[in-house]
Scaffold this motif. Structure first.
Motif, mmCIF file in Angstrom:
data_model
loop_
_atom_site.group_PDB
_atom_site.id
_atom_site.type_symbol
_atom_site.label_atom_id
_atom_site.label_comp_id
_atom_site.label_asym_id
_atom_site.label_seq_id
_atom_site.Cartn_x
_atom_site.Cartn_y
_atom_site.Cartn_z
ATOM 1 N N THR A 2 0.660 -1.243 -0.217
ATOM 2 C CA THR A 2 -0.173 0.007 0.023
ATOM 3 C C THR A 2 0.871 1.218 -0.051
ATOM 4 O O THR A 2 1.914 1.421 0.508
ATOM 5 N N VAL A 3 0.416 2.050 -0.782
ATOM 6 C CA VAL A 3 1.199 3.275 -0.990
ATOM 7 C C VAL A 3 0.817 4.606 0.118
ATOM 8 O O VAL A 3 -0.313 4.739 -0.077
ATOM 9 N N ASP A 4 1.393 5.022 0.791
ATOM 10 C CA ASP A 4 0.990 5.913 1.982
ATOM 11 C C ASP A 4 1.622 7.264 1.527
ATOM 12 O O ASP A 4 2.711 7.521 1.887
ATOM 13 N N ARG A 5 0.978 8.183 0.609
ATOM 14 C CA ARG A 5 1.797 9.356 0.376
ATOM 15 C C ARG A 5 1.434 10.305 1.266
ATOM 16 O O ARG A 5 0.512 10.747 1.857
ATOM 17 N N ALA A 27 7.688 9.335 -10.162
ATOM 18 C CA ALA A 27 7.086 8.760 -8.970
ATOM 19 C C ALA A 27 7.686 7.379 -8.693
ATOM 20 O O ALA A 27 7.968 6.582 -9.312
ATOM 21 N N PRO A 28 7.862 7.080 -7.421
ATOM 22 C CA PRO A 28 8.351 5.844 -7.131
ATOM 23 C C PRO A 28 7.538 4.771 -7.440
ATOM 24 O O PRO A 28 8.497 3.654 -7.527
ATOM 25 N N PRO A 41 10.103 5.596 -1.413
ATOM 26 C CA PRO A 41 10.379 7.218 -1.218
ATOM 27 C C PRO A 41 9.003 8.133 -1.943
ATOM 28 O O PRO A 41 8.341 7.342 -2.469
ATOM 29 N N GLN A 42 9.072 9.302 -1.588
ATOM 30 C CA GLN A 42 8.076 10.133 -2.323
ATOM 31 C C GLN A 42 8.324 10.495 -3.580
ATOM 32 O O GLN A 42 7.532 10.953 -4.303
ATOM 33 N N ILE A 87 13.344 11.229 -0.617
ATOM 34 C CA ILE A 87 13.899 11.134 -2.026
ATOM 35 C C ILE A 87 14.977 10.204 -2.527
ATOM 36 O O ILE A 87 15.775 9.982 -1.674
ATOM 37 N N ALA A 88 14.720 9.413 -3.488
ATOM 38 C CA ALA A 88 15.446 8.644 -3.874
ATOM 39 C C ALA A 88 16.483 9.517 -5.074
ATOM 40 O O ALA A 88 15.766 9.854 -6.143
ATOM 41 N N LEU A 89 17.536 9.563 -4.942
ATOM 42 C CA LEU A 89 18.550 10.170 -5.851
ATOM 43 C C LEU A 89 19.300 9.276 -6.743
ATOM 44 O O LEU A 89 20.209 8.645 -6.196
ATOM 45 N N SER A 90 18.818 9.081 -7.930
ATOM 46 C CA SER A 90 19.595 8.209 -8.723
ATOM 47 C C SER A 90 20.559 8.789 -9.466
ATOM 48 O O SER A 90 20.556 10.091 -9.943
#
Lengths: 496, 488, 429
Positions: A2-5, A27-28, A41-42, A87-90
């Motif tokens: 479940t996605v909890d934004r 979007a993650p 991540p958001q 934040i996922a930083l690619s």
């Protein structure tokens, strides 16, 4: 899942979009659907250069947002689940070869380049970077540095940091900082590269690195030996390491069913074989026997390689008792199998989306189809005194057999590094097993870390093991480098 | 500037008679020196252009003693200058701001040799070469081999991440240290790294290597032992131009050959070496290369042939191969004693240390020659060509203040050129005090802030080896070098 | 600018400025220095001692007790000269400094007395030494027991004496020992002062081995002490007097070589040229004498050696006497000679080139350091399991024998030439 934004998402996304452009924020759910150890991540952001990374980190610092640097995504399960993960930083857009002067034997690359891409480039000049981590197509240079994952060739070429000449990072405060340089010898200032290597992205975001490269192997070959027991491997390992013929890799894999197939057959079927045996019950092994495969790789000119292979055969032969078999195998076959043995979950590591958001979540799901559930295996990595490796493995096998676990292992036999894989299951029992394995490793002068496990299991165990007396230094370094804990918070040793 | 220095010295404690008494209680009466006529022996190391006597010298015999000494000095807020054999060529052990020298020279035992795991545990004061001596009969060696290896200590090697000719193939000190025991500024003893390849957490053992005693005092090290190669081929190639020699170096490497070592000596150094030792080098050669190949019997002759072919193709007028171990040792003796040979033809000299990318060797050698001409300073070159690690030796008379000034100016120009060519101002000697001012040219303030921030993690009072590596944070203060003392 | 100044300094100080300036302060000597290895102090290293000399010369410090004690502690083994890449003549510097100290520094009476007794009265004079030793000969056991109540230094000297003093009559040498068979060389032998009394056997063996190899051996009857003890303890003027006497005693023109079997003496004879360089009359002769001086092992390795016929089936460790290895650069010759002895197994000694602590009369003047070095040496010898340890200097022989006796060892201590003599069939009881 479940996605909890969280409500801040929109604000965050627009701030990130302002830095990197809207097309470089994803979007993650599509870009990183499984999150980091279950934590989604958001936003996933794809900056193009150190300056953009600096801006992102400054924003994160101001807003106390956690940043998870992501390379190829092959090691996202390493460490504790992050405390926070906004934040996922690619680094995937920083994938350039910055400089390569073949006659200097140095190469400068951005952190997001995959090792396979780098090797392909170097190979055109007869050179290579002698690291061979599993999943080379996805593992990035930055990730290899951050996780210190060198691969089996470390037998001859040592660890990741040993060839790292210079490094550039973006600090938690968003400043670009470098250390070392592009020359092969340099003692000006502190060895920052050493500190960043293995730091799991908790001190700074690695953006660029310079390495000392190596001439490619002119020729390379392998010998595989199947042995009736892991204990039988010890004198063979000793003999091979005591020789003038020095293997460039020396791997101990198992368990195998002795006599079931030739070493080459065992290796060629290795991925399947490995997955198959991991579901074995210990009692499935015929006669309770658990054999081992020893794989030794040699490289050099044709003449050197031939001499070394012959020498290795000469040294191994006296140890070939009943049930043992030895044969030469092609390098590629053996190497592939060895890498698979270290990463049982290789099949299910899903590549991170490219910089553009993926077309649909469906495609990603499709990619994952056919792989096992996320918590298929638990993998632990132990570092022990090389002289005690076989004993540690042997004890682990006994422990597993006695408690009903099917345990597989893959070891860099000359350097005392071993991975244990056990099928996921009852977490209480697994926690007990991990604790026992860890005791064995500590007894052999080393340590054991849990590389992959379901977050729920991680909550029941210690991922890195007991903290040493010098932990206060690790903690102080983290506090100094990342005072408000935005980089991979909680993921590292002692939940730093 | 003076007010800042005054402020700094206000917080700095002094060596009081009471402190001396306490130090003596820890290490014994005979191992503390305070008399001006005695401490002057520690006022400089292998770099003699700057001298400053310490207030006291302490010679502890154990980690426990080091720890207790450090606790006392911490309480008294006195600067600490760690020292090994004092062979630094960059003034890394000069007590520029006074303080107490803590010398590890009495801690010189090899504690453990573990051949199966290829490592040895040694105290910091163990001489580099002793490690190899202890294991060579078993077919092992300790790879870092600085020219001072007969005297320099493992602790000093760790502090400056020492190199040597064979680093081309085998790497520098950092590649051969698995762990250290270190005493921090406040006396806390920590063990970093250790017996196994990796430990969870940050690689602190790796991080402290090359920190020139600014993070702590290393008291023990776990060193890696390397298996000795099956065989060697050592070649001497003679060239009529320096360019031909440097081209040869690049070409060998470009063809994918990694010799164990590639050393170059230019005409001036050849002449000096011949003068001193009569090794039979051609005195009219512009340059010679010593190329050492090592590896398996199978293939080494092929490799040697390939290298000889490259030498010939690039214009070597003569190529000699050492016929046996004795001839090989002779060649290396010539190389390692080159500095001393210079001492015989010049009253004083400064050995510089810089690095350029290997392919830039011809450029830097041209620049060195030009700088020498312009300043009227003869410069000899003997260096690790395979690594691009130059060691121009500037010849002068330290009794002549004008020459001293010109030597310093010439050194600065050479080092600046190294940076401009993409290199570094030091490959193996370290920054010490000598090169502090060049650090700012290599790094931005942001780069340096990260490092100095970490220094404060280990040594918040910045009392460990002050004045080394980092330029003053209060802006770039040009330290006027004191004249070397004239003999009269 | 500096020449006038340095000349002015040079006249004040006898320490040669040019020699001092060859030291580039690199520190490569430190690890070769026995006292530095033991004490870890820069002041007790060759580089530190040179630094002190420079500082005195520059007027920064004076010859105070604090300074002098570090120079006193030097063994003058000259291992640092071997290690030095710059060719610093350390021995020469130290001798000059010790001369200066002797003039400038008033020593306590006890130290003065010691030098008076051992250096100036006893050791250089065989006759006096014989006289002094007669009580030991007739009542050795008793005297040795008494050593506990004698003054420390005298006691230590007694401890050093060989358990069995050699029967001088058996080993007495005539003025000329004829060559066995055809005469190929004519050589003169320095029999030494202490050596002629305590090591008559080594002298005899030397003459026998030479004779076996076609040498006529002349033993000049007017020869005297070589002067080494004085040269090394700040009395170079006396040393020069001894040298002049020997210049007269040795028939330079009639011999091919002057053979010395004591490393310390050989090293000094080889320095006569330097010592008397300022003497226009004696200088050139001294130069020639130095040039003709050869250690016995050096000489034997240069001539066509007759084969050794009698096996000596022993395990032998060779210890480098400092004044042979460092003073004269002779290391491989004695080893090669021993290796030629049939049946002999030569083993290497750990730290073979580190001083045993004997160093002339150092073991009497600096007993503590001498003991520490001796302990290490004995450890190294016992670790080899050798039955015999061979070394080419009387001082080392006495020191090592004493150390081994103290540890109850059964290891025999001999001069290498004694083994060679046996290999040529000579009986050495």
């Amino acid at each position: 899942m479940t996605v909890d934004r969280a409500p801040l998402t929109e604000k965050l996304v627009s701030a990130l979009e302002a830095i990197v452009g809207p097309q470089h924020v994803a979007a993650p759910e599509t870009a990183l659907p499984e999150g980091v150890d279950g934590r989604l991540p958001q936003a996933v952001v794809f900056p193009k250069d150190p300056e953009e990374i600096g801006a992102i980190l400054r924003y994160a610092n101001e807003n106390r947002l956690a940043v998870i640097p992501v390379g190829g995504g092959t090691q996202l399960g390493l460490g504790h689940p992050p405390e926070r993960a906004e934040i996922a930083l690619s680094l995937s857009r920083l994938d350039q070869i910055v400089a390569h002067e073949p006659a200097d034997m140095t190469v400068t690359v951005q952190a997001g380049i995959s090792i396979a891409a780098l090797q392909a480039h170097l190979a055109r000049h007869g050179q290579c970077l002698p690291y061979d981590p599993p999943l080379p197509g996805r593992a990035t240079i930055g990730g290899i540095i951050a996780t210190r994952e060198a691969g089996p060739l470390r037998q001859a070429f040592r660890g990741v940091a040993d060839r790292l000449l210079g490094i550039q990072v973006v600090t938690a405060s968003g400043k670009i900082a470098k250390a070392g340089g592009r020359v092969v010898k340099n003692v000006s200032g502190y060895e920052m590269g050493r500190l960043y290597t293995g730091s799991l992205g908790t001190l700074a975001v690695i953006v660029e690195a310079t390495f000392k490269v190596q001439p490619s192997f002119l020729d390379a070959g392998m010998i595989a030996v199947s042995l009736p027991s892991v204990e039988a491997a010890r004198p063979v390992i000793r003999a091979l390491l005591d020789s003038d013929a020095q293997p460039v890799l020396l791997e101990l894999l198992g368990p195998i069913t002795v006599g079931a197939a030739s070493p080459a057959e065992l290796l060629s079927g290795f991925p399947q074989h490995a997955r198959a045996f991991a579901s074995f019950e210990a009692s499935d092994l015929p006669g309770g026997q658990s054999g081992a495969l020893l794989v030794a790789g040699y490289a050099g000119t044709r003449e050197e390689m031939e001499w070394q292979l012959a020498e290795a055969e000469r040294l191994i032969t006296p140890h070939l008792d009943k049930g043992a078999a030895m044969e030469r195998i092609p390098w590629a076959l053996g190497h592939q199998a060895v890498l698979q043995a270290h990463r049982h979950d290789a099949q299910r590591v899903v590549p991170l989306a490219a910089s553009a958001p993926l077309d649909s979540a469906g495609a990603r799901a499709q990619q994952r189809a056919g792989t096992s559930p996320a918590d298929d295996y638990v993998t632990c990595r132990a570092h022990v005194r090389a002289s005690e490796l076989v004993q540690v493995v042997s004890q682990a096998l006994a422990l597993a057999a006695g408690s009903g676990f099917a345990l597989a292992y893959a070891a860099h036999a000359g350097t005392g590094i071993v991975r244990f894989h056990v099928p996921a299951g009852d977490e209480e029992r697994l926690a007990w097993l991990i604790g026992s394995l860890r005791e064995g490793s500590i007894g052999a002068g080393g340590s054991l870390i849990v590389e992959r496990a379901a977050p729920s299991l991680k909550a029941k165990i210690s991922v890195f093991g007991p903290l040493g007396k010098e932990f206060f230094l690790h903690k102080a370094i983290k506090e100094r480098m990342d005072p408000i804990r935005i980089l991979n918070p909680g993921r590292f040793l002692g939940n730093l | 500037m003076s007010s800042q220095q005054g402020a700094a010295s206000a917080t700095q404690g002094r060596v009081t008679p009471r402190l001396v008494e306490e130090l003596r209680r820890v290490v014994g009466e005979e191992n503390v020196f305070v008399e001006p006529s005695e401490v002057l022996a520690w006022e400089c190391d292998g770099y003699t252009l700057e001298r400053h006597p310490p207030e006291a010298v302490v010679l502890p015999a154990s980690t426990e003693e080091v720890s207790r000494v450090m606790r006392l000095l911490h309480q008294a807020q006195v600067p600490v200058i760690p020292r090994g054999a004092g062979t630094s060529l960059s003034g890394a052990t000069v007590p520029v701001g006074g303080g107490v020298v803590v010398s590890l020279s009495r801690m010189n035992r090899i504690l453990k040799i573990d051949l199966e795991n290829r490592r040895a545990v040694v105290e910091a004061g163990v001489v580099n070469l002793w490690v190899t001596r202890a294991v060579e009969n078993d077919g092992f060696f300790f790879a870092p081999d600085p020219s001072s290896q007969g005297a320099c200590t493992i602790g000093g090697n760790v502090a400056t991440n020492s190199g040597g000719p064979h680093t081309l193939k085998y790497g520098v000190t950092i590649n051969h240290i698995l762990g250290v025991e270190m005493v921090l500024a406040d006396g806390t003893v920590v063990e970093l790294g250790g017996d196994v390849e990796e430990r969870p957490g940050y690689d602190l053992a790796g991080f402290v290597i090359g920190s020139e005693g600014t993070l702590g005092i290393v008291t023990k090290a776990v060193v890696r032992l390397t298996r000795a190669p099956q065989t060697y081929r050592t070649l001497l190639a003679v060239f009529d131009t320096i360019d031909a020699a440097t081209r040869t170096v690049s070409e060998v490497i470009r063809q994918g050959i990694i010799p164990a070592a590639v050393e170059m000596m230019d005409n001036l150094i050849i002449q000096a070496v011949e003068e001193a030792f009569h090794f039979g080098f051609p005195k009219d050669a512009a340059a010679v290369l010593i190329i050492e190949l090592d590896g398996l019997q199978a293939g080494i002759d092929e490799l040697s042939r390939r290298v000889q072919a490259i030498c010939a193709q690039e214009g070597a007028r003569e190529i000699r191969a050492a016929r046996d171990e004795k001839e090989r040792q002779e060649l290396w003796k010539a190389r390692k004693r080159a500095f001393g040979a210079i001492g015989r033809i010049s009253p004083s000299y400064v050995t510089q240390d810089g690095v350029v990318p290997r392919t830039k060797l011809p450029d830097i050698l041209r620049i060195i020659a030009e700088v020498g001409r312009r300043h009227g300073i003869p410069i000899a070159n003997v260096f690790h060509a395979g690594d691009g690690n130059i060691h121009p030796i500037l010849l002068f008379d330290d009794q002549n203040p004008d020459e001293v000034e010109r030597v310093l100016a010439a050194s600065d120009e050479i080092l600046t050129a190294c940076i401009e060519l993409g290199g570094s101002v030091t490959g193996e000697h370290g920054i010490g005090i000598e090169k502090v001012k060049h650090v700012a040219a290599m790094y931005t303030q942001d780069d340096l802030d990260v490092m100095t921030g970490l220094r404060e993690v280990f040594d918040p009072g910045r009392r460990l080896n002050p004045g080394k590596i980092f330029p003053s944070s209060k802006g770039c203060i040009e330290v006027k070098r004191p004249r070397p003392k004239a003999s009269a | 600018m500096s020449t006038a100044q340095s000349q002015a300094t040079a006249t004040q100080s006898s320490i040669p400025l040019d020699d001092l300036r060859t030291c580039i302060h690199c520190g490569l000597c430190t690890s070769a220095c026995p006292t530095y290895l033991k004490l870890g102090s820069e002041l007790d290293s060759p580089r530190g001692r040179i630094y002190l000399m420079s500082a005195v010369q520059q007027g920064r410090i004076g010859w105070t007790g604090e300074v002098v004690k570090h120079l006193d502690l030097c063994l003058e083994c000259r291992a640092c000269e071997t290690a030095c890449p710059s060719g610093v003549p350390y021995g020469r510097l130290l001798e000059a400094a010790r001369d200066e100290i002797a003039k400038a520094y008033p020593r306590p009476w006890r130290e003065r007395l010691l030098l008076k007794v051992f250096r100036d009265t006893l050791f250089p004079y065989p006759a006096r030494l014989r006289l002094a030793l007669w009580p030991v000969r007739i009542a050795g056991g008793l005297i040795r027991k008494l050593s506990g109540i004698l003054p420390d230094e005298l006691g230590r000297m007694l401890e050093l004496l060989p358990q069995e003093l050699p029967d001088e009559r058996r080993y007495r040498l005539p003025p000329v020992v004829p060559a066995a068979g055809e005469r190929r060389y004519r050589v003169a032998l320095l029999t030494g002062c202490v050596g002629s009394v305590l090591f008559a056997r080594a002298n005899w063996a030397t003459a026998r081995v030479l004779a076996h190899n076609g040498c006529e051996v002349v033993i000049p009857q007017d020869q005297g002490c070589c002067g080494a003890l004085h040269l090394h303890t700040g009395a170079s003027e006396t040393a020069r007097e001894f040298a002049r006497r020997n210049l007269k005693a040795f028939p330079l023109d009639d011999v091919d070589a002057i053979i010395v079997n004591a490393a310390g003496c050989g090293s000094t004879l080889k320095e006569y040229g330097d010592m008397l360089a300022g003497d226009p009359a004696a200088g050139p002769v001294a130069e020639r004498l130095s040039a003709k001086t050869k250690d016995i092992s050096e000489f034997l390795s240069q001539i066509d050696l007759k084969p050794m016929t009698h096996p000596v089936p022993k395990t032998v460790a060779y210890h480098d006497a400092c004044h042979l290895a460092h003073g004269q650069g002779i290391r491989k010759e004695p080893r090669e000679l021993l290796a030629q002895v049939p049946g002999l197994r030569l083993v290497e000694l750990r730290d073979a080139e580190i001083c045993c602590g004997s160093a002339g009369i150092y073991n009497i003047l600096q007993p503590e350091m001498a003991e520490r070095l001796l302990d290490d040496k004995v450890d190294a010898i016992l670790a080899t399991g050798a039955e015999v340890v061979a070394t080419g200097n009387p001082g080392c022989l006495m020191q090592i024998a004493k150390g081994l006796a103290g540890r109850g060892g059964k290891v025999q201590v001999v001069h290498p030439i004694e083994i060679l003599a046996q290999a040529y069939g000579e009986a050495l009881p």
